[in-house]
Scaffold this motif. Structure first.
Motif, PDB file in Angstrom:
ATOM      1  N   CYS A  19       0.857  -1.263  -0.086  1.00 16.50           N
ATOM      2  CA  CYS A  19      -0.063   0.172   0.068  1.00 16.50           C
ATOM      3  C   CYS A  19       0.890   1.010   0.078  1.00 16.50           C
ATOM      4  N   ALA A  20       0.353   2.150  -0.860  1.00 13.30           N
ATOM      5  CA  ALA A  20       1.601   3.316  -0.956  1.00 13.30           C
ATOM      6  C   ALA A  20       0.870   4.692  -0.298  1.00 13.30           C
ATOM      7  N   ASP A  33      -1.700   5.850   3.336  1.00 14.44           N
ATOM      8  CA  ASP A  33      -2.592   5.412   4.376  1.00 14.44           C
ATOM      9  C   ASP A  33      -4.135   5.481   3.849  1.00 14.44           C
ATOM     10  N   PRO A  83      -8.729  -1.163   6.526  1.00 16.87           N
ATOM     11  CA  PRO A  83      -7.899  -0.101   6.772  1.00 16.87           C
ATOM     12  C   PRO A  83      -6.558  -0.347   6.851  1.00 16.87           C
ATOM     13  N   ILE A  84      -5.615   0.213   6.071  1.00 16.02           N
ATOM     14  CA  ILE A  84      -4.143  -0.142   5.950  1.00 16.02           C
ATOM     15  C   ILE A  84      -3.606   1.261   6.040  1.00 16.02           C
ATOM     16  N   ASP A  85      -2.215   1.239   6.220  1.00 15.78           N
ATOM     17  CA  ASP A  85      -1.049   2.177   6.413  1.00 15.78           C
ATOM     18  C   ASP A  85      -0.083   2.019   5.308  1.00 15.78           C
ATOM     19  N   THR A  86       0.262   3.042   5.058  1.00 15.32           N
ATOM     20  CA  THR A  86       1.567   3.007   3.875  1.00 15.32           C
ATOM     21  C   THR A  86       2.504   1.890   4.279  1.00 15.32           C
ATOM     22  N   GLY A  87       2.877   1.138   3.310  1.00 17.23           N
ATOM     23  CA  GLY A  87       3.908  -0.076   3.480  1.00 17.23           C
ATOM     24  C   GLY A  87       3.238  -1.290   3.837  1.00 17.23           C
ATOM     25  N   PRO A 147       0.944  -4.788   3.530  1.00 15.97           N
ATOM     26  CA  PRO A 147       0.842  -5.437   2.291  1.00 15.97           C
ATOM     27  C   PRO A 147      -0.458  -5.409   1.804  1.00 15.97           C
ATOM     28  N   ILE A 192      -6.858   8.163   2.740  1.00 15.07           N
ATOM     29  CA  ILE A 192      -7.638   8.295   3.855  1.00 15.07           C
ATOM     30  C   ILE A 192      -8.632   9.757   3.437  1.00 15.07           C
TER      31      ILE A 192
END
Lengths: 632, 632
Positions: free
Chosen positions: B60-61, B63, B90-94, B96, B107
């Motif tokens: 993921c590039a 947030d 929900p994911i953050d930068t970096g 998978p 976001i």
């Protein structure tokens, strides 16, 4: 999901304000004494005055005899003067001039004779004598402050009795890598683990700048831990780089950590990449919050930290070399930011061409490949192709001017050719980019490359490349160079779990295809084959998912992100994937006739004809070559 | 006093033949593996291929949230799409990219609502995802052979799972200092002892070239000892530098020692300085016999050893920067040699001026001061003043262009002014030379300097400088800048053992005078004073012995090589000599009006007006300054 807004300060203002606030707080250089033999490359912190004269005694400067010049006056070729042994002293170079002597006569001019020596010419006083202080007088200033000590200067100092010299102390910069997901370098990272390589890049950059780097252990994304790490680094170092967590998202604690121990001047600079940089400080010590993406990080260090470090090293900013170049394609930029774009460069048809590389801030390889940084000022919304742009060079202009510029279709052979060229001519350099076969034709037409890789199928004749050359270069001016026949086929997962046998199988439900970009020879081939076999490409899932290289296609199949893609054998082999041959195609190099006589192109042709090249394509597999390097 | 004749081989031929014979014997580079974090600046010895992809997973590039893009299709500002919690992650930068997802929404674009999130725009597949291999694909060539590893390249290697890299091994060069008279660096050498500083200079040069130096203990001038030292160094090193004893005189054993252990290709190269160089070898290992004079030695290493070492480092010779410059004075050269002449340079009235420095091969300080090396080819017998000459730069052209070129009369204040300028502006540089007051006037007239120090007495009026300016610049175009009043007097030995009280005492028998060169203000003053007092200068022993600076005069008196000389107070003080005041004189700076507006000149004027300058002249003594820096 709290959100914090950043400032957007113009770069020049940010640098100036940062320097000003730090200097107001006492930022300066520090000094230390080092032995002169270890001082080369260091910077003087005080003027250096000679302790003693050099030479420190009257020294004979030749092998021969020392004498009092007056006794030789009147000597000529025909009326030589005879000196008795009492009137001269045999000496060697470096010997002290004996008392009562004021000249040296070279041994070549001395004729031995009975009762002494004969001289056929008068000596002038002080001839062949290195007088005291001839080189350096005691008390003389040898070097002013803030001067890089050259090897010769170390000699001048030792010659004048100086054993230790006051130099500027190298600032120590502490580097703190942070992040839950980052791990020490490994060749087997797990999914979600990010290899921590920024601190290695930073260390290399700092050392190039004459600064010492101190890398701290990786810190988890937890405010108190980061704060503690910063406090420790502040104690031990002259400046701190906190990497990363400088954005304003969840888990970005850098700004808060810096605020807790010191102050933040700006959070957010109007540059791209690099916007989320944090300019923090405690008293006169800078704490720089640096974004995690390597390209952003490198630029932030270069543009925001280097000016501070140069001040701490008491030296002027090294002058970057800028050139004007012609932009190879349209480039859009934001009015909000100064943009820094990595470019490959080359001299083609007399023009210096700058071709932008991949823009992503995470693409560290593009920095390794880049020849320069195109600087797009804030308030400029980009440039059309052919514009004159300003580029900061990352290599010498000679390296760039000598480089062979290859574009067009991608094949791993291009890298192998570059390697073989370097083995024969260490000064040979290749600047390659991948824009597909049609892109290559247009690049040659526009005079932006010397050579383009092409494999373009003529649907009518089934032949390769020639029909396109006739169409796009009706007036000639280009030459086709034979390279290889290469195997095209379907790259599929190991063991071919979906039992794919032919193109038509790609339309089966559940099958995920990955394609090449429009204008690439492989895409044209794929379109042609589908048409020939009456396959409706809209029924192939992923037919619009486009990648730029064979390797990229194979990578996605290897990662199970796709099930099949058309590509070349060597790409399948690298990744240990299965390969279903479809056809052989001709891969050629298109060369503009202007470029044919360039040494770089001649080297490439010689390389194609070499046994080393034939051996390499046999090793790689999937290629055949009848007569590589010959004109088609 | 045996004598052996040397060859006189042209430089280019010597280099080529030396390389050829060594390569025929197997000269090449060697390689070693180093950890990637320590590899910056090293040179690859083999192509480097990526071990793993970078990124090595779909990352993921941004947030935000990850989702399957298709579920967002149709979303618009007015008809948002509602996603339930099951439809996004929900994911953050970096992070998978979760399975079944193919896109990330930032976001900022996600609106939290009851039962899930609202999106007001569709996501495109693979947006904000760094796909596997986006940066680097496994198997891709990251660096070809013989490439300097940049900091960014260390990052690219670590990112692609490479932990160790094969680089060219740094050759080790053994340095053997020889000579009965040479001693380790000291600040209290005895008469006849020569401080051994060449090995320090060599070490600095070799390190700049990426080569490792190994310095051996000093060896006495004895053939068997030298031979043993060479054999030991050959065992431990890849090349040997034998310094000195390379001439053909008594006690010059280098050539014999090399012949005893290996072969001598040439003894004597057609270069000046540097002629006595010895090109020796054992198999593929070079043994270079290097002359003892530091300037000769530096040039021999640069022109004869560096090409060999670059071959051993597998890199092309760095391209020296050459410029064309205008020669400031006549220069004679021998037809027998290529000559290498240290020059100071500056940009004056638009022309780049090259002023030859002292020619002596022993003058190491001239190398520390030099801006460039004027290369005079063999078969050229010199150049008249004003000729265009070819100069190899030792500094960047920017440094040279920015330098303030001061000439004319010597005063230690000039170095002090340079020092004060650097303290205020680290980029400030001063290129000074001493040619006497009249020489300074002519240099300004010919446009070869920005500023000249002058103190020229007008015998008729007793005034200083103005009469000369009116005479030599009848049309104006120059400005006199007030500097100091300075004390001139007789410098005599400590305690004034000869009881010298006035100039007339110099004519006493047994008195040895040392004078300044004709055209210097001090010489003009001395001539004037003698005339005024009716002293016949031919009765003063040593009146024709000329030195170029006050310090040189004081040095000879200090060394009891002379008893008295006319000079300034500060020179006497530096050497702890006695001083008999004779008169105060006005020392000014003559500036061409063209140069007045240059930043370098403005800085000088500002410095003259500064409190720091006033303080410095108080400390030095013998000066008074009414209004330094003002126009006279």
């Amino acid at each position: 999901m709290a959100f914090q807004y950043l400032t957007n300060v113009p770069l020049e203002q940010a640098v100036e304000d940062y320097l000003n606030v730090l200097e107001k707080n006492g930022l300066t250089h520090q000094s230390e004494h080092v032995p002169v033999p270890l001082s080369a490359g260091r910077i003087t912190a005080a003027p250096v005055y000679a302790n003693i004269c050099a030479p420190h005694y009257h020294a004979c400067a030749m092998d021969g005899i020392a004498l009092y010049a007056a006794v030789t006056f009147g000597a000529t070729e025909t009326t030589p003067v005879l000196l008795t042994d009492a009137q001269f002293v045999p000496i060697d170079t470096g010997d002290p001039l004996p008392d009562e002597c004021d000249a040296v006569v070279m041994i070549e001019d001395v004729v031995q004779t009975e009762g002494g020596v004969l001289l056929h010419a008068p000596a002038t006083p002080w001839q062949h004598v290195r007088q005291i202080g001839e080189d350096i007088c005691a008390g003389e200033m040898i070097l002013p402050s803030f001067t890089v000590i050259s090897p010769a200067a170390t000699g001048a100092m030792l010659a004048s009795g100086i054993l230790s010299v006051e130099v500027v102390k190298k600032p120590v910069v502490g580097i703190i890598p942070t992040g839950d997901e980052i791990v020490l370098p490994t060749d087997e990272p797990k999914s979600g683990e990010i290899i921590e390589f920024n601190s290695t890049i930073f260390t290399g950059m700092l050392e190039e700048w004459g600064v010492q780097a101190k890398v701290y252990p990786i810190v988890k994304d937890e405010l108190s831990l980061i704060e503690a790490a910063v406090l420790k680094a502040l104690e031990e170092c002259d400046a701190v780089v906190l990497n990363a967590g400088s954005s304003a998202g969840r888990g970005d604690f850098a700004a808060q950590a810096i605020r807790n121990v010191g102050q933040v001047l700006y959070h957010g600079i109007a540059i791209r990449p690099g916007k989320p940089a944090i300019l923090g400080y405690v008293n006169s010590k800078p704490i720089l919050g640096v974004p995690g993406y390597p390209v952003s990080a490198i630029l932030v260090l270069e543009y925001l930290l280097q000016p501070i470090l140069n001040r701490m090293c008491a030296r002027p900013m090294p002058k970057a070399t800028h050139v004007e170049a012609s932009l190879s394609r349209n480039f859009n930029s934001s009015l909000k930011y100064s943009e820094f774009v990595r470019v490959r460069m080359g001299r083609v048809q007399g023009r210096l061409i700058a071709s932008p590389l991949q823009r992503g801030a995470g693409v560290v390889s593009s920095f390794a490949k880049a020849d320069g940084i195109m600087e797009v000022p804030q308030n400029v919304e980009g440039y059309p192709a052919g514009s004159t742009v300003r580029v900061r060079l990352l290599r010498t202009i000679e390296e760039i001017e000598n480089a062979l510029v290859i574009t067009g279709s991608h094949d791993p052979l291009i890298d192998e050719i570059a390697e073989l060229m370097r083995r024969s001519w260490p000064e040979a350099a290749v600047a390659s980019s991948h824009v597909g076969s049609m892109g290559g034709i247009f690049a040659i037409k526009r005079g932006e490359a010397h050579v383009a890789g092409v494999h373009l199928l003529d649907e009518e004749t089934g032949g390769y490349n020639e029909a396109y050359i006739q169409k796009y270069f009706p007036d000639g001016g280009v030459t086709l160079i034979s390279c290889v026949q290469r195997q095209q086929g379907l790259i599929v997962q190991k063991g071919n779990p979906h039992g794919i046998k032919k193109l038509a199988d790609l339309a089966q439900p559940g099958m995920r295809y990955v394609n090449r970009q429009k204008g690439s020879g492989t895409r044209i081939l794929c379109d042609y084959l589908c048409k020939r076999d009456n396959i409706d490409t809209s029924t192939i899932y992923g037919y619009d998912r486009e990648e730029l290289t064979h390797n990229a296609v194979a990578t996605l199949i290897k990662a199970s992100s796709a099930d099949a893609g058309l590509g070349i054998y060597s790409a399948a082999q690298i990744y240990g994937l299965d390969f279903i041959p479809v056809c052989m195609e001709q891969y050629d190099f298109l060369v503009s006739d202007d470029a044919l006589k360039l040494p770089a192109v001649q080297r490439m042709l010689e390389t194609l004809k070499s046994e080393a090249f034939s051996q390499r394509i046999r090793e790689m597999g999937g290629y055949e070559a009848a007569n590589p390097g010959s004109f088609r």
